[in-house]
Design a protein around this motif. Structure first.
Motif, mmCIF file in Angstrom:
data_model
loop_
_atom_site.group_PDB
_atom_site.id
_atom_site.type_symbol
_atom_site.label_atom_id
_atom_site.label_comp_id
_atom_site.label_asym_id
_atom_site.label_seq_id
_atom_site.Cartn_x
_atom_site.Cartn_y
_atom_site.Cartn_z
ATOM 1 N N ASP A 272 0.594 -0.975 -0.052
ATOM 2 C CA ASP A 272 -0.143 0.148 0.347
ATOM 3 C C ASP A 272 0.690 1.517 -0.209
ATOM 4 O O ASP A 272 0.440 2.563 0.501
ATOM 5 C CB ASP A 272 -1.247 -0.075 1.482
ATOM 6 N N PHE A 273 1.762 1.058 -0.089
ATOM 7 C CA PHE A 273 2.299 1.966 -0.544
ATOM 8 C C PHE A 273 3.678 2.910 0.870
ATOM 9 O O PHE A 273 3.881 4.100 1.118
ATOM 10 C CB PHE A 273 2.436 2.972 -1.374
ATOM 11 N N THR A 274 3.352 2.510 1.952
ATOM 12 C CA THR A 274 3.635 2.581 3.455
ATOM 13 C C THR A 274 5.024 2.727 2.781
ATOM 14 O O THR A 274 5.917 1.625 2.950
ATOM 15 C CB THR A 274 2.714 2.639 4.525
ATOM 16 N N ALA A 275 5.928 3.741 3.871
ATOM 17 C CA ALA A 275 6.957 3.543 4.295
ATOM 18 C C ALA A 275 7.197 2.183 6.314
ATOM 19 O O ALA A 275 6.765 3.195 6.973
ATOM 20 C CB ALA A 275 8.101 4.329 4.841
ATOM 21 N N PHE A 276 7.942 1.383 6.121
ATOM 22 C CA PHE A 276 7.846 0.622 7.256
ATOM 23 C C PHE A 276 8.682 0.690 7.865
ATOM 24 O O PHE A 276 10.447 0.311 7.339
ATOM 25 C CB PHE A 276 7.808 -0.931 6.706
ATOM 26 N N LEU A 279 8.331 -3.261 12.416
ATOM 27 C CA LEU A 279 7.521 -4.448 11.705
ATOM 28 C C LEU A 279 6.164 -3.172 12.043
ATOM 29 O O LEU A 279 5.051 -3.831 11.833
ATOM 30 C CB LEU A 279 7.064 -5.001 12.544
ATOM 31 N N GLY A 280 6.201 -1.590 11.406
ATOM 32 C CA GLY A 280 5.161 -1.320 11.718
ATOM 33 C C GLY A 280 4.969 0.078 10.692
ATOM 34 O O GLY A 280 6.380 0.659 10.406
ATOM 35 N N ALA A 281 4.303 0.860 10.014
ATOM 36 C CA ALA A 281 3.859 1.586 9.734
ATOM 37 C C ALA A 281 5.198 2.748 10.389
ATOM 38 O O ALA A 281 5.168 3.590 11.382
ATOM 39 C CB ALA A 281 2.832 2.335 9.142
ATOM 40 N N TYR A 282 6.122 4.015 9.686
ATOM 41 C CA TYR A 282 6.780 4.742 10.186
ATOM 42 C C TYR A 282 7.447 5.693 9.185
ATOM 43 O O TYR A 282 7.914 6.053 8.939
ATOM 44 C CB TYR A 282 8.029 4.322 10.975
ATOM 45 N N SER A 285 9.959 9.603 11.327
ATOM 46 C CA SER A 285 11.663 9.166 11.035
ATOM 47 C C SER A 285 12.664 8.512 10.503
ATOM 48 O O SER A 285 13.104 8.601 9.247
ATOM 49 C CB SER A 285 11.778 9.094 12.156
ATOM 50 N N TYR A 286 11.715 6.900 10.535
ATOM 51 C CA TYR A 286 12.591 6.131 9.981
ATOM 52 C C TYR A 286 11.885 5.870 7.925
ATOM 53 O O TYR A 286 13.394 6.174 7.684
ATOM 54 C CB TYR A 286 12.487 4.794 10.482
ATOM 55 N N GLY A 287 11.480 6.182 8.097
ATOM 56 C CA GLY A 287 10.089 6.217 6.466
ATOM 57 C C GLY A 287 10.865 6.927 5.773
ATOM 58 O O GLY A 287 11.707 7.129 4.527
ATOM 59 N N ALA A 288 10.999 8.663 6.451
ATOM 60 C CA ALA A 288 10.907 9.548 5.753
ATOM 61 C C ALA A 288 12.294 9.492 6.133
ATOM 62 O O ALA A 288 13.033 10.160 4.326
ATOM 63 C CB ALA A 288 10.458 10.769 6.700
ATOM 64 N N ASN A 289 13.549 9.428 6.245
ATOM 65 C CA ASN A 289 14.622 9.994 6.396
ATOM 66 C C ASN A 289 15.273 8.049 5.049
ATOM 67 O O ASN A 289 15.516 8.412 4.412
ATOM 68 C CB ASN A 289 15.312 8.939 7.449
ATOM 69 N N GLY A 290 14.851 7.182 5.135
ATOM 70 C CA GLY A 290 14.857 6.193 4.420
ATOM 71 C C GLY A 290 14.373 6.526 2.604
ATOM 72 O O GLY A 290 15.192 6.480 1.460
ATOM 73 N N LEU A 291 13.300 7.001 2.846
ATOM 74 C CA LEU A 291 12.686 8.013 1.891
ATOM 75 C C LEU A 291 13.816 8.737 0.589
ATOM 76 O O LEU A 291 13.897 8.773 -0.237
ATOM 77 C CB LEU A 291 11.363 7.919 0.868
ATOM 78 N N LYS A 317 9.314 6.430 -6.273
ATOM 79 C CA LYS A 317 7.654 7.757 -6.020
ATOM 80 C C LYS A 317 5.884 7.212 -5.770
ATOM 81 O O LYS A 317 5.720 8.357 -5.027
ATOM 82 C CB LYS A 317 7.687 7.650 -8.041
ATOM 83 N N ASN A 318 6.088 6.240 -5.640
ATOM 84 C CA ASN A 318 4.197 5.833 -5.330
ATOM 85 C C ASN A 318 4.316 5.620 -3.592
ATOM 86 O O ASN A 318 3.434 6.224 -3.007
ATOM 87 C CB ASN A 318 4.304 4.648 -5.350
ATOM 88 N N ALA A 319 5.751 5.960 -3.372
ATOM 89 C CA ALA A 319 5.426 5.718 -1.915
ATOM 90 C C ALA A 319 6.623 7.183 -1.489
ATOM 91 O O ALA A 319 4.745 7.757 -0.056
ATOM 92 C CB ALA A 319 6.665 5.111 -1.413
ATOM 93 N N LEU A 320 7.091 8.292 -2.057
ATOM 94 C CA LEU A 320 6.837 9.324 -1.552
ATOM 95 C C LEU A 320 5.534 10.136 -1.887
ATOM 96 O O LEU A 320 4.981 10.611 -1.205
ATOM 97 C CB LEU A 320 7.692 10.226 -2.446
ATOM 98 N N MET A 321 4.599 9.706 -3.152
ATOM 99 C CA MET A 321 3.325 10.576 -2.886
ATOM 100 C C MET A 321 2.100 10.184 -2.578
ATOM 101 O O MET A 321 1.074 10.697 -2.480
ATOM 102 C CB MET A 321 3.451 10.542 -5.153
ATOM 103 N N ALA A 322 1.887 8.729 -2.011
ATOM 104 C CA ALA A 322 1.717 8.632 -0.717
ATOM 105 C C ALA A 322 1.792 9.379 0.158
ATOM 106 O O ALA A 322 0.062 9.378 0.877
ATOM 107 C CB ALA A 322 1.491 7.174 -0.206
ATOM 108 N N TYR A 323 2.755 10.377 0.566
ATOM 109 C CA TYR A 323 2.359 10.828 1.659
ATOM 110 C C TYR A 323 0.953 12.664 1.575
ATOM 111 O O TYR A 323 0.578 12.717 2.448
ATOM 112 C CB TYR A 323 3.926 11.978 1.724
ATOM 113 N N GLN A 324 0.689 13.213 0.038
ATOM 114 C CA GLN A 324 -0.237 13.667 0.156
ATOM 115 C C GLN A 324 -1.484 13.079 0.177
ATOM 116 O O GLN A 324 -2.157 13.710 0.329
ATOM 117 C CB GLN A 324 -0.589 14.071 -1.794
#
Length: 929
Positions: A272-276, A279-282, A285-291, A317-324
């Motif tokens: 679903d293009f969440t950053a993990f 073992l959870g959506a993050y 911090s972690y997901g933002a920095n990784g992307l 791209k999809n993982a980043l665009m999911a933020y909106q």
């Protein structure tokens, strides 16, 4: 002949090797240009110039203090990276000192009379200081064999950062070694520091016996911290270094694998293009920095032989665009902030990643550039003046941002103002309408409830208990403008006085503050039913909730139905046998900017901080402090409705200080140890007093509730003619709409259109990585590869509808069969994602007469036991297709014989039933007896 051929092959091989090494050096040039200002031809923009000045100022500060902080002549006892204080000392030396000195040494600054204006550029004095720092690191015992507490789990091929603080913050060292290669070589120190980088990143090496690319994805810590170090190491290698090409090819594979969709609970990008992470959506911090790091790598590698593959680029791209989709302007739901509950604006952190996507490929990533420009123009957006160590806001990044800002042909995108978005891997439902935004977070046997540490998010226990965050107030949506906290001394939102037991949307025990720290974090509820459904822009959140920290097993069945600016909230089976605290369902908790800020209860305007309303019978309607309306019908609750305006006493999220703040809070008190509590209430965003009153007095004109018990929640949105079914027990049989039954717990939404000639229907099954009664702890999942990397499986769910229906258009995820007067629609669900389709009545079209000039073709005999003849009036056609009842194309198994104006189809191999034959876009039904 043989020696000449061999010589030719050697020469050919040598040429190929040189070509590939040349490509690596192209990447090296791009990387160094990215770190420095080598590609900046002018400093005409004041923002870019200001960024440069900050780098120089930071270097000046280091130069003036570093000799006081470090004894370069007598380094003393060697550092031990197992010791946290020594580790912190190395991090500080590299990130806060060495990095800025190296950057200042390599920044030219504005060119004046053809020469760099930066006096530090390649300054002999600065070079000497930088080499002193490198030697100090060596003298403190940091070398190729240093234990940085990194490990690879052979059974899982998972790189574990352990407790390595340096491992999480290491990228500046790689950049410093790369930039200072020539100077280190001259000083005889290059091989030593390359040895550190090599040993530190040896797990990303073809010689690693424990990594075979068996699993997709990668630990987000590795992506955000280690990939740069490894890339710097390879780029700094001499062309004559053994295996340089092989090492680069391995890293290239590693990067692409890391950005593949990760299965199970693995990092980093989910279906679903969440950053993990953990073992959870993050996504903060972690997901933002990784992307963000992945966006930098994508930019540097683009248009080289090592360009990320199309799948990786698309996933990024999809993982980043999911933020909106899941952000309200900059804000995200607190349930997605892990142990950092006040870090709710990750878009501010990663906004440059969108600029990098666009700069890498303006055609492929046009929408990323448009979204960046939108962010840039938002309050708090603009140019990022921060100077941080590592590949963050470099001079090149500043120039890219300004170039996009000044690109008049690139128009900013508009905010998503309407839509229903589901994130099953993150347990989040998001509904947008008219610029309003509401998000609801749940927990299950797949989704842990919250994360904390000894000093972080101590009171987060209920953030996934159906917590609803409404951001409807203000042209620009913030937590403060929507009462999700109160203003601090600097005007920013704070959690001062926030009541952690009364999160809007939750049905939980009203425990004292002293009970929160006893809770265990990262627990799964043991309940599978958590689903996020949609039908066009409408939706349903549904959860079988159990408080994993409750010793008495407090539980409830909870749903939220979303339609435009309105929501219906239902709860049933509210239980807490043996509980000692009252169970409350919270409608709202909103900060009061002043004691005079008005709210409304049953038509009476309320002000001040001494309101204590309670009512146990009859309608109740009220407004929160920002204008949202809430309506509770007289038969909609067990217990009493309580609404307060007061100064609330609390503790901050770290549990380090007492706090207080002024709030209005409303909840339904179901009493202590309820056995079958319930609630029913509606919300109209920005509906005010008039909207709330009208809804309360005419509730059935908004919503009809047909069932609200232990088996299902079934309702209808009257205005939209949409039925919603949250089916907790598959033995349920329904008689309200077209839906008769479903064979597994799921959510169904239907809408009848065109006087009954069209039926929209969607079905959503809960995330199904585990079976119904399969439950594990966090460690049981994270420590076992077969669970951690669980591959999602297709789960067929059969829905029975009244009447005879067929697909309006083919859908590979749906099969249809008619049984008597009913239709069985099987949805092949996976990953908790909604499948929506449109059905039309099953109509027997009969034989088309050959002489009918309005018919494109005729077909006979119909019905048939075998062969049929098709006569085309148009004489010619491009495509002849045959579909079965489910809409599946079966043309390949049908024998076709063409003769002038007619075709003969042999259907004898098909089972009896109804099929569709199409010539181009004209279709006919035919029955195979």
């Amino acid at each position: 002949m043989f020696p000449r051929v061999l010589l030719f092959l050697i020469v050919l091989s040598s040429g190929f090797l040189k070509a590939q090494l040349s490509e690596i050096n192209n990447v090296k040039t791009k990387y160094i240009n990215w770190l420095t200002d080598a590609s900046i031809t002018t400093y005409s923009d004041n923002n870019v110039k200001a960024l440069y000045n900050k780098y120089i100022q930071q270097a000046n500060s280091v130069e003036s203090t570093i000799n006081n902080n470090y004894n370069f002549d007598s380094p003393g006892v060697a550092w031990n990276m197992v010791n946290s204080s020594d580790e912190s000392a190395l991090i500080s030396l590299v990130n806060s000192n060495l990095f800025y000195l190296v950057m200042a040494y390599h920044l030219k600054g504005p060119i004046v009379n053809g020469q760099p204006s930066n006096p530090k550029y390649h300054s002999p004095q600065l070079k000497e200081l930088i080499l002193k720092v490198f030697k100090y690191i060596k003298d403190k015992g940091i070398n190729s064999t240093t234990n940085f507490k990194l490990s690879v789990e052979p059974a899982m091929e998972r790189i574990a950062m352990g407790n390595s603080s340096f491992g999480l913050r290491s990228s500046p060292l790689g950049e410093c070694v790369l930039l200072m290669k020539d100077e280190l070589v001259q000083a005889g120190e290059f091989s030593h520091h390359m040895g550190i980088l090599e040993g530190f990143t040896s797990f990303i090496d073809p010689s690693n016996p424990n990594y075979h690319f068996t699993y997709s994805g990668c630990n987000t810590d590795v992506i955000r911290s280690m990939m740069h170090v490894r890339l710097c190491y390879i780029l700094a290698l001499d062309d004559t270094a053994p295996q340089k090409l092989e090492k680069m090819n391995f890293l290239y594979r590693f990067m692409n694998n890391s950005l593949s969709i990760a299965s199970g609970w693995a990092d980093m990008i989910k279906p679903d293009f969440t950053a993990f992470h953990h073992l959870g959506a993050y996504p903060n911090s972690y997901g933002a920095n990784g992307l963000s790091v992945a966006a930098v790598l994508n930019y540097i590698l683009k248009n080289t032989a090592y360009e990320l593959n199309a799948t990786s680029r698309n996933n990024l791209k999809n993982a980043l665009m999911a933020y909106q989709k899941y952000s309200a302007d900059f804000e995200i739901h607190r349930g997605w902030t892990g142990r950092f509950p006040n870090t709710t604006t990750p878009l501010l952190t990663i906004r440059s990643a969108f600029a990098l996507l666009y700069a890498a490929d303006p055609v492929e990533n046009l929408e990323a550039g448009q979204f960046f420009k939108q962010i840039y123009n938002m309050p708090g957006g603009g140019f990022n003046p921060a100077v941080t160590s590592g590949t963050g806001n470099t001079m090149s990044m500043g120039q890219i941002v300004i170039n996009i800002k000044n690109n008049v042909s690139l128009l900013p995108s508009n905010s998503i103002t309407e839509g229903q978005f589901s994130f099953p891997y993150g347990g989040l439902s998001v509904h947008k309408y008219n610029g309003y935004h509401v998000a609801v977070k749940g927990t299950s046997n797949h989704i842990w409830h919250y994360e904390n540490s000894a000093t972080e998010n101590i009171f987060g226990r209920y953030i996934s208990a159906g917590a609803m965050e409404i951001l409807s107030a203000g042209t620009f949506k913030t937590r403060l403008s929507n009462g999700l906290g109160v203003a601090g001394t600097n005007g920013a939102v704070t959690d001062n006085g926030w009541d952690w037991s009364h999160l809007p949307g939750t049905t939980v025990a009203n425990i004292p503050l002293s009970a929160f720290p006893t809770g265990t974090h990262r627990l799964f509820s043991g309940k599978k039913f958590l689903a996020h459904a949609s039908l066009d822009n409408n939706g349903i959140f549904a959860m079988d909730y159990k408080d994993a920290n409750s010793v008495t097993g407090a539980s409830a069945l909870k749903t939220v139905f979303f339609f435009k600016d309105k929501m219906l909230c239902l709860g049933s089976e509210i239980k807490d046998a043996g509980g000692t605290y009252p169970i409350h369902t919270t409608l709202f908790q909103t900060g009061l900017p002043t004691a005079a800020t008005p709210t409304n209860i049953n038509g009476t305007v309320q002000t001040g901080l001494n309101v204590n309303f309670s009512q146990s019978t009859g309608n109740v309607w009220a407004t929160d402090a920002v204008g949202n309306g809430f309506a509770i019908p007289s038969d909609g609750y067990t217990g009493s409705v309580v609404i307060k305006r007061s100064t609330q006493q609390s503790r901050n999220q770290a549990n380090t200080a007492d706090t207080q703040g002024d709030y209005t809070t409303a909840y339904i008190d179901h009493g202590t140890a309820p056995s079958s509590g319930k609630y029913r209430y509606g919300i109209i965003m920005q509906g005010g007093a008039a909207g709330a009153q009208n809804m309360a007095n005419n509730f059935s004109n908004y919503f009809e509730v047909f069932q609200q018990d232990n088996k299902a929640h079934v309702m209808k949105s009257v205005e939209d003619n949409i039925y919603g079914y949250a089916v907790f027990d598959a033995s349920s049989v329904f008689q309200n709409d077209k839906v008769i039954s479903v064979n597994k717990p799921s959510i169904i939404m239907t809408q009848t259109l065109n006087s009954g000639n069209k039926l929209k229907v969607s079905l959503t099954s809960p995330l199904g990585l585990l079976s119904d009664n399969e439950n594990y702890t966090f460690n049981q999942i994270s420590g076992t590869a077969s669970r951690f990397y669980q591959i999602p499986q297709v789960d067929p769910v059969k829905l029975t509808l009244a009447g005879k229906w067929q697909l309006e258009s083919p859908n590979n995820n749906i099969n249809i069969s008619i049984t008597g007067n009913n239709t069985e629609v099987t949805f092949n669900t996976i990953n908790g994602i909604t499948i929506q389709t449109t059905l039309i009545p099953e109509v027997f079209l009969g034989t088309q007469e050959i002489g009918n000039k309005d018919a494109a073709f005729s077909i006979y005999p119909n019905p048939t036991k075998g062969k049929v003849t098709i006569i085309s009036i148009k004489k010619s056609y491009k495509n002849l297709k045959v579909y079965d009842r489910s809409g599946r194309d079966i043309s390949s198994i049908i024998a076709v014989e063409k003769n002038k104006d007619r075709s003969i189809l042999d259907l004898s191999s098909l089972v009896s039933g109804t099929y569709t034959v199409c010539l181009d876009n004209d279709c006919r039904k035919i029955i195979r007896n």
